[in-house]
Scaffold this motif. Structure first.
Motif, PDB file in Angstrom:
ATOM      1  N   GLY A 171       0.769  -1.097   0.021  1.00 51.03           N
ATOM      2  CA  GLY A 171      -0.153  -0.108  -0.026  1.00 51.03           C
ATOM      3  C   GLY A 171       0.790   1.201   0.103  1.00 51.03           C
ATOM      4  N   ALA A 172       2.007   1.006   0.021  1.00 46.92           N
ATOM      5  CA  ALA A 172       3.038   2.277   0.181  1.00 46.92           C
ATOM      6  C   ALA A 172       3.025   3.200  -1.354  1.00 46.92           C
ATOM      7  CB  ALA A 172       4.522   1.634   0.529  1.00 46.92           C
ATOM      8  N   ASN A 173       2.994   2.371  -2.395  1.00 46.53           N
ATOM      9  CA  ASN A 173       2.876   3.043  -3.662  1.00 46.53           C
ATOM     10  C   ASN A 173       1.746   3.968  -3.738  1.00 46.53           C
ATOM     11  OD1 ASN A 173       0.847   1.016  -3.836  1.00 46.53           O
ATOM     12  ND2 ASN A 173       2.162   0.001  -5.550  1.00 46.53           N
ATOM     13  N   GLU A 174       0.369   3.527  -3.081  1.00 45.63           N
ATOM     14  CA  GLU A 174      -0.521   4.567  -3.016  1.00 45.63           C
ATOM     15  C   GLU A 174      -0.421   5.641  -2.118  1.00 45.63           C
ATOM     16  OE1 GLU A 174      -4.330   2.430  -2.478  1.00 45.63           O
ATOM     17  OE2 GLU A 174      -5.223   4.350  -1.663  1.00 45.63           O
ATOM     18  N   ALA A 175       0.157   5.128  -0.618  1.00 45.33           N
ATOM     19  CA  ALA A 175       0.409   6.233   0.161  1.00 45.33           C
ATOM     20  C   ALA A 175       1.428   7.230  -0.251  1.00 45.33           C
ATOM     21  CB  ALA A 175       0.760   5.511   1.462  1.00 45.33           C
ATOM     22  N   CYS A 176       2.300   6.725  -1.058  1.00 46.20           N
ATOM     23  CA  CYS A 176       3.477   7.793  -1.521  1.00 46.20           C
ATOM     24  C   CYS A 176       3.034   8.551  -2.545  1.00 46.20           C
ATOM     25  CB  CYS A 176       4.254   6.854  -2.165  1.00 46.20           C
ATOM     26  SG  CYS A 176       5.963   7.897  -2.982  1.00 46.20           S
ATOM     27  N   LEU A 177       2.213   8.218  -3.636  1.00 44.92           N
ATOM     28  CA  LEU A 177       1.512   9.240  -4.364  1.00 44.92           C
ATOM     29  C   LEU A 177       0.501  10.366  -3.689  1.00 44.92           C
ATOM     30  CD1 LEU A 177       2.033   9.186  -7.691  1.00 44.92           C
ATOM     31  CD2 LEU A 177      -0.452   9.588  -7.403  1.00 44.92           C
ATOM     32  N   ASN A 178      -0.207   9.813  -2.669  1.00 43.02           N
ATOM     33  CA  ASN A 178      -1.007  10.715  -2.040  1.00 43.02           C
ATOM     34  C   ASN A 178      -0.317  11.740  -1.325  1.00 43.02           C
ATOM     35  OD1 ASN A 178      -3.663   9.382  -2.784  1.00 43.02           O
ATOM     36  ND2 ASN A 178      -3.517   8.268  -1.073  1.00 43.02           N
ATOM     37  N   MET A 179       0.897  11.209  -0.922  1.00 41.66           N
ATOM     38  CA  MET A 179       1.737  12.171   0.051  1.00 41.66           C
ATOM     39  C   MET A 179       2.329  13.287  -0.948  1.00 41.66           C
ATOM     40  SD  MET A 179       5.641  11.120   1.483  1.00 41.66           S
ATOM     41  CE  MET A 179       6.253  11.038  -0.074  1.00 41.66           C
ATOM     42  N   ILE A 233       4.369   7.425  -9.700  1.00 45.31           N
ATOM     43  CA  ILE A 233       4.460   8.328 -10.802  1.00 45.31           C
ATOM     44  C   ILE A 233       4.226   7.801 -12.247  1.00 45.31           C
ATOM     45  CG2 ILE A 233       5.834  10.241 -11.825  1.00 45.31           C
ATOM     46  CD1 ILE A 233       6.972  10.670  -9.159  1.00 45.31           C
ATOM     47  N   VAL A 234       4.786   6.667 -12.526  1.00 46.77           N
ATOM     48  CA  VAL A 234       4.828   5.952 -13.813  1.00 46.77           C
ATOM     49  C   VAL A 234       3.366   5.325 -13.840  1.00 46.77           C
ATOM     50  CG1 VAL A 234       5.430   4.102 -15.172  1.00 46.77           C
ATOM     51  CG2 VAL A 234       7.060   5.176 -13.422  1.00 46.77           C
ATOM     52  N   GLN A 235       2.856   4.865 -12.846  1.00 42.56           N
ATOM     53  CA  GLN A 235       1.496   4.443 -13.033  1.00 42.56           C
ATOM     54  C   GLN A 235       0.468   5.505 -13.183  1.00 42.56           C
ATOM     55  OE1 GLN A 235       0.336   0.795 -10.506  1.00 42.56           O
ATOM     56  NE2 GLN A 235       2.364   1.048  -9.627  1.00 42.56           N
ATOM     57  N   ARG A 236       0.457   6.641 -12.524  1.00 43.18           N
ATOM     58  CA  ARG A 236      -0.347   7.802 -12.639  1.00 43.18           C
ATOM     59  C   ARG A 236      -0.304   8.371 -13.981  1.00 43.18           C
ATOM     60  NH1 ARG A 236       1.283  12.631 -11.739  1.00 43.18           N
ATOM     61  NH2 ARG A 236      -0.115  14.458 -11.313  1.00 43.18           N
ATOM     62  N   ALA A 237       0.845   8.394 -14.589  1.00 44.22           N
ATOM     63  CA  ALA A 237       1.189   8.692 -16.046  1.00 44.22           C
ATOM     64  C   ALA A 237       0.509   7.859 -17.265  1.00 44.22           C
ATOM     65  CB  ALA A 237       2.646   8.924 -16.336  1.00 44.22           C
ATOM     66  N   ILE A 238       0.629   6.524 -16.747  1.00 42.91           N
ATOM     67  CA  ILE A 238      -0.008   5.575 -17.816  1.00 42.91           C
ATOM     68  C   ILE A 238      -1.675   5.779 -17.537  1.00 42.91           C
ATOM     69  CG2 ILE A 238      -0.420   3.244 -18.008  1.00 42.91           C
ATOM     70  CD1 ILE A 238       2.406   2.508 -17.268  1.00 42.91           C
ATOM     71  N   GLY A 239      -2.115   6.326 -16.724  1.00 43.23           N
ATOM     72  CA  GLY A 239      -3.587   6.640 -16.442  1.00 43.23           C
ATOM     73  C   GLY A 239      -4.408   5.479 -15.522  1.00 43.23           C
ATOM     74  N   ILE A 240      -3.367   4.939 -14.626  1.00 47.27           N
ATOM     75  CA  ILE A 240      -3.954   3.784 -13.606  1.00 47.27           C
ATOM     76  C   ILE A 240      -4.124   4.717 -12.308  1.00 47.27           C
ATOM     77  CG2 ILE A 240      -3.241   2.271 -12.147  1.00 47.27           C
ATOM     78  CD1 ILE A 240      -1.209   1.261 -14.418  1.00 47.27           C
ATOM     79  N   PRO A 241      -5.628   4.631 -11.747  1.00 48.70           N
ATOM     80  CA  PRO A 241      -5.799   5.517 -10.475  1.00 48.70           C
ATOM     81  C   PRO A 241      -5.078   4.913  -9.310  1.00 48.70           C
ATOM     82  CG  PRO A 241      -7.684   3.847 -11.219  1.00 48.70           C
ATOM     83  CD  PRO A 241      -6.670   3.795 -12.491  1.00 48.70           C
ATOM     84  N   VAL A 242      -4.925   5.990  -8.403  1.00 49.19           N
ATOM     85  CA  VAL A 242      -3.997   5.669  -7.625  1.00 49.19           C
ATOM     86  C   VAL A 242      -4.465   4.595  -6.703  1.00 49.19           C
ATOM     87  CG1 VAL A 242      -3.116   6.923  -5.395  1.00 49.19           C
ATOM     88  CG2 VAL A 242      -3.426   7.997  -7.399  1.00 49.19           C
ATOM     89  N   ASN A 243      -5.829   4.457  -6.342  1.00 56.25           N
ATOM     90  CA  ASN A 243      -6.250   3.245  -5.363  1.00 56.25           C
ATOM     91  C   ASN A 243      -6.075   1.945  -6.082  1.00 56.25           C
ATOM     92  OD1 ASN A 243      -8.379   3.130  -7.050  1.00 56.25           O
ATOM     93  ND2 ASN A 243      -9.899   3.722  -5.324  1.00 56.25           N
ATOM     94  N   LEU A 244      -5.563   2.025  -7.327  1.00 55.21           N
ATOM     95  CA  LEU A 244      -5.400   0.624  -8.068  1.00 55.21           C
ATOM     96  C   LEU A 244      -3.748   0.177  -7.831  1.00 55.21           C
ATOM     97  CD1 LEU A 244      -7.367  -1.399  -9.436  1.00 55.21           C
ATOM     98  CD2 LEU A 244      -6.596  -0.637 -11.723  1.00 55.21           C
ATOM     99  N   PHE A 245      -3.042   1.115  -7.548  1.00 57.78           N
ATOM    100  CA  PHE A 245      -1.576   0.764  -7.523  1.00 57.78           C
ATOM    101  C   PHE A 245      -1.261  -0.396  -7.156  1.00 57.78           C
ATOM    102  CE2 PHE A 245       0.024   5.546  -7.754  1.00 57.78           C
ATOM    103  CZ  PHE A 245      -0.538   5.589  -8.995  1.00 57.78           C
ATOM    104  N   THR A 246      -1.976  -0.620  -5.603  1.00 60.40           N
ATOM    105  CA  THR A 246      -1.405  -1.757  -4.946  1.00 60.40           C
ATOM    106  C   THR A 246      -2.029  -3.026  -5.745  1.00 60.40           C
ATOM    107  OG1 THR A 246      -1.637  -0.301  -3.113  1.00 60.40           O
ATOM    108  CG2 THR A 246      -1.556  -2.804  -2.738  1.00 60.40           C
ATOM    109  N   GLY A 247      -3.032  -3.144  -6.254  1.00 57.97           N
ATOM    110  CA  GLY A 247      -3.751  -4.171  -7.007  1.00 57.97           C
ATOM    111  C   GLY A 247      -2.641  -4.645  -8.250  1.00 57.97           C
ATOM    112  N   ILE A 248      -2.040  -3.391  -8.736  1.00 54.44           N
ATOM    113  CA  ILE A 248      -1.147  -3.875  -9.771  1.00 54.44           C
ATOM    114  C   ILE A 248       0.241  -4.579  -9.337  1.00 54.44           C
ATOM    115  CG2 ILE A 248       0.573  -2.816 -11.467  1.00 54.44           C
ATOM    116  CD1 ILE A 248      -2.374  -2.143 -12.172  1.00 54.44           C
ATOM    117  N   PHE A 249       0.373  -4.146  -7.939  1.00 58.86           N
ATOM    118  CA  PHE A 249       1.541  -4.783  -7.208  1.00 58.86           C
ATOM    119  C   PHE A 249       1.208  -6.281  -7.129  1.00 58.86           C
ATOM    120  CE2 PHE A 249       4.602  -3.703  -3.376  1.00 58.86           C
ATOM    121  CZ  PHE A 249       5.305  -5.026  -3.531  1.00 58.86           C
ATOM    122  N   ALA A 250      -0.333  -6.423  -6.419  1.00 54.40           N
ATOM    123  CA  ALA A 250      -0.795  -7.714  -6.187  1.00 54.40           C
ATOM    124  C   ALA A 250      -0.772  -8.683  -7.483  1.00 54.40           C
ATOM    125  CB  ALA A 250      -2.188  -7.857  -5.530  1.00 54.40           C
TER     126      ALA A 250
END
Ligand code: CMC
Length: 436
Positions: free
Chosen positions: A271-279, A376-393
């Motif tokens: 969940g740190a990737n989502e938390a990092c972008l929110n930060m 930052i990469v995921q956000r640029a691709i268009g992936i919403p922030v709360n899906l980042f951890t899903g991509i990690f999973a």
């Protein structure tokens, strides 16, 4: 593992007899002291909350040298894998121990790509969730739910079942993640297309619609593939240990992987990737680069409870090699999309620069981890922030399943059952209600 000549002698200051403990060596990395007979010999347990000094298993999959900042999958450096292989090659490597030759590669790619469709009933199961549910809540449910759909691969003690479950999980995770996203935004699910690559297929299932043809951008496809490779496995981290512990009871592979998804969700882990972008977004909203200094003061003030997300790692005490590769990918993606001046990227680089020079971080050996740039990469691709951890999973599923299968095939495997140092009340009698 190899028994070495050296032995550990545990002695006690109260005169109790000392105990000799065998030591084993692996191929690289620290040796281990075998304490399995310690309780029988002394009536004592070892105490190691957070597993700071405990090897919970032997494994031949992934090796990390935290001081050197080195990550090896089956002996191959992550830098070489990230530049010379694709994610499915890495999956093959993690599962089978060797990189595939050309024929094995074609067969494996075909096998995975042909299992990407999920049982049609899955979409009705998905419909039970609120549209605003967090994707990790949805994924935990969907992955656990797979055990109700694929009965012919639920016997964890059957090697064939384990192999089919592995392929199904790797193949279907992108479909499930994309379905969770489409459900949230109210668009129709996109069925997988078998002529596309693993990452390309995922991009199309995420961002394509039935109304027009979707053209996969090769730079974004490669970036996503790299994100998958960098997250594929990371030895005995919290979610992997959860999968092993859960699977050690003999439960089915889908249930064990669902436990891993649930564990990954936490902000100290995936969940740190989502938390990092929110930060980063919060700092940006409060004034951007000009506010970095103020934010760093808060991070250093323990009473603030603020952490620099995407920084620090239990094992890496030099540099997370994945962060370097991710920063490279970040540059490529932002350039491709004409976002070279992305303010969040500038902010992240500024934070990193300050942290790398600041005594607080230097003394504690805190460096950027993989999550610092992946958002930052995921956000640029268009992936919403709360899906980042899903991509990690999605990406980590192969690591979980490789580790689970390794555990089940290990003749020394037992159900995991940690012990405790009990600090509660000794035996006492229940007082009558009027005396409590
Ligand atoms: N910001 C500020 N201080 C930190 C940070 C941070 N990100 N990370 C560690 N520290 C401090 C911590 O307060 C402690 O200071 P002190 O010695 O004065 O008490 C010291 O550094 C050691 O930290 P720790 O908490 O004992 O280290 P740990 O090995 O238990 O924790 C960690 C590792 C990753 C949980 C932690 O560094 C952290 O919370 N980082 C932020 C979350 C994050 O980015 N997690 C992703 C990890 S990589 C992806 C993954 O594996 O999922």
């Amino acid at each position: 593992m190899k028994l070495v000549d050296n032995k550990a002698i545990l002695s006690f200051s109260n005169g109790a007899p000392s105990v000799e403990l065998p030591i084993y060596a692996g191929s690289i990395g620290p040796d281990v002291i075998d304490i399995r007979k310690l309780y029988a010999q002394t009536g004592m347990f070892t105490y190691d909350p957070g597993f700071l000094s405990t090897a919970s298993c032997q494994s031949a999959i992934t090796y990390i040298d935290g001081d050197k900042g080195e990550l090896l999958y089956r002996g191959y450096p992550i830098e070489q894998l990230a530049t010379s292989c694709d994610y499915l090659d890495v999956c093959y490597l993690l599962l089978k121990g060797e990189l595939p030759n050309e024929r094995q590669r074609n067969d494996f790619h075909k096998l995975v790509i042909n299992h990407t469709m999920v049982n049609e009933q899955m979409q009705f199961f998905l419909r039970g969730f609120r549209r605003d549910a967090h994707p990790m809540a949805v994924l935990t449910g969907l992955v656990g739910g797979m055990s109700a759909f694929y009965h012919d691969s639920t016997d964890i003690n059957n090697p064939e079942h384990r192999e089919i479950a592995a392929i199904r999980l790797i193949a279907k995770m992108p479909t499930l993640v994309a379905m969770a996203y489409k459900y949230k935004i109210g668009q129709p699910y996109m069925y997988p297309q078998n002529h596309l690559s693993y990452a390309g297929n995922f991009l199309r299932m995420m961002f394509g619609t039935p109304c027009e043809e979707y053209k996969v951008n090769p730079v974004l496809e490669r970036a996503l593939d790299r994100i998958f490779i960098l997250h594929a496995d990371h030895e005995q981290n919290a979610s992997t240990s959860t999968v092993r512990l859960c699977g050690s009871s003999g439960t089915n592979p889908f249930a064990a992987i669902a436990a891993g998804v649930a564990c990954l969700w936490g902000p100290s882990h995936g969940g740190a990737n989502e938390a990092c972008l929110n930060m980063l977004e919060e700092i940006q909203a409060s004034g951007g680069v000009a506010k970095v200094g103020e934010f760093m003061e808060k991070v250093k003030d323990k009473s603030s409870g603020v952490k620099l997300m995407g920084f620090g790692h239990r094992v890496y005490k030099n540099y997370d090699p994945r962060a370097k590769l991710m920063q490279e990918t970040c540059n490529e993606v932002l350039t491709e999309l004409g976002l070279e001046n992305d303010p969040l990227f500038a902010l992240a680089k500024k934070l990193e620069q300050i942290a790398l020079e600041d005594d607080y971080f230097v003394q504690r050996k805190l460096y950027p981890n993989v999550d610092f740039y992946s958002g930052i990469v995921q956000r640029a691709i268009g992936i919403p922030v709360n899906l980042f951890t899903g991509i990690f999973a999605l990406a980590r599923t192969v690591g979980w399943i490789a580790q689970l299968n390794e555990m089940i095939s290990d003749p020394e495997y037992k159900i995991g059952r940690p012990r405790q140092l009990f600090t509660g009340s000794p035996r006492r009698d229940v007082p009558p209600l009027d005396k409590r």
